[in-house]
Design an enzyme around this catalytic site. Sequence first.
Site, PDB file in Angstrom:
ATOM      1  CE  LYS A 106       0.844   1.514   4.391  1.00 17.37           C
ATOM      2  NZ  LYS A 106       1.482   2.806   4.726  1.00 17.37           N
ATOM      3  CG  ASP A 137      -1.020  -0.130   7.981  1.00 13.60           C
ATOM      4  OD1 ASP A 137      -1.865   0.759   8.224  1.00 13.60           O
ATOM      5  OD2 ASP A 137       0.194   0.115   7.826  1.00 13.60           O
TER       6      ASP A 137
END
Length: 290
Positions: A10, A136
Amino acid sequence: MKLTVNAPAKINLFLDIVGRLDNGYHSLFMVMQSVGVEDVITLEKADKKGIFLSCTEKSLPCNEKNIAYKAASAFFERAGIDPSVKIAIEKHIPFAAGLAGGSADGAAVLVGLNELYKTDFSQYELCEIGLRVGSDIPFCIVGGTCLSQSTGGVLSPLKPLDDCFIVLAKPNAGVSTAEAYKAADSTYIYHPDCIRMLDACERGDFGEICRYSANVFEQVVEVVDRIEYKRIMRKHGASLCQMSGSGPTVFGLFESRESAENCAAELKAICPEVFVTVPVRHGAKIFGSK
């Protein structure tokens, strides 16, 4: 049965620290984007009890200190099943890079185990398990383009980012996330305009997204050669260049492949790890079984 799961990295198109909670954790406002640099996770049931982890990156631990191992342990505890699995991680995402490589692996383990053991946990339930392990992980399960709030457990889907090309430049130097938060806590932070960023994302306006993107960690984290990486990215026409997470990776968004590849070619002379990739619209995803 053996399962193979893709685990995308990401980047943070927007990252602001909006407060500190009573438990010491930080409340964040982030726009997160999955990208096509992916680890590959293979899972199969073991013939004896235990979690047996291997990894192509020899410097990473293959025990309870590894996020993938922790995710597996949390899954089996929630499912009420004795652990019995072999997990092999093929690393492609740089580690300690601000790209959620460890969290991506943890997300892939949860998605894979849910299929392997036919536990039928919903995506929400998998995110609940994942949040116990890493902030996350929920995003890395859902993937695509998302607004992430609080400590990572509040996710809202956003319009997909326009097709573009992304250059990632990861220097040798690492960044301690704990030290980055400590520095942010002890320094005045200028807070970027989250309202205009969210509006730009809702409208899918690529230009405005690039205009209002920000990462407050850039105010407190020093990364060797970050300024030079950005200079080279801008030279080649980057619409946005910014640090991801708490660093040290710097990314650039480009509208043309040629510009991105020319930028990457120049960066490789001064940066040890450079990638050209694209946005992807998924998180951890099963792509093979046998």
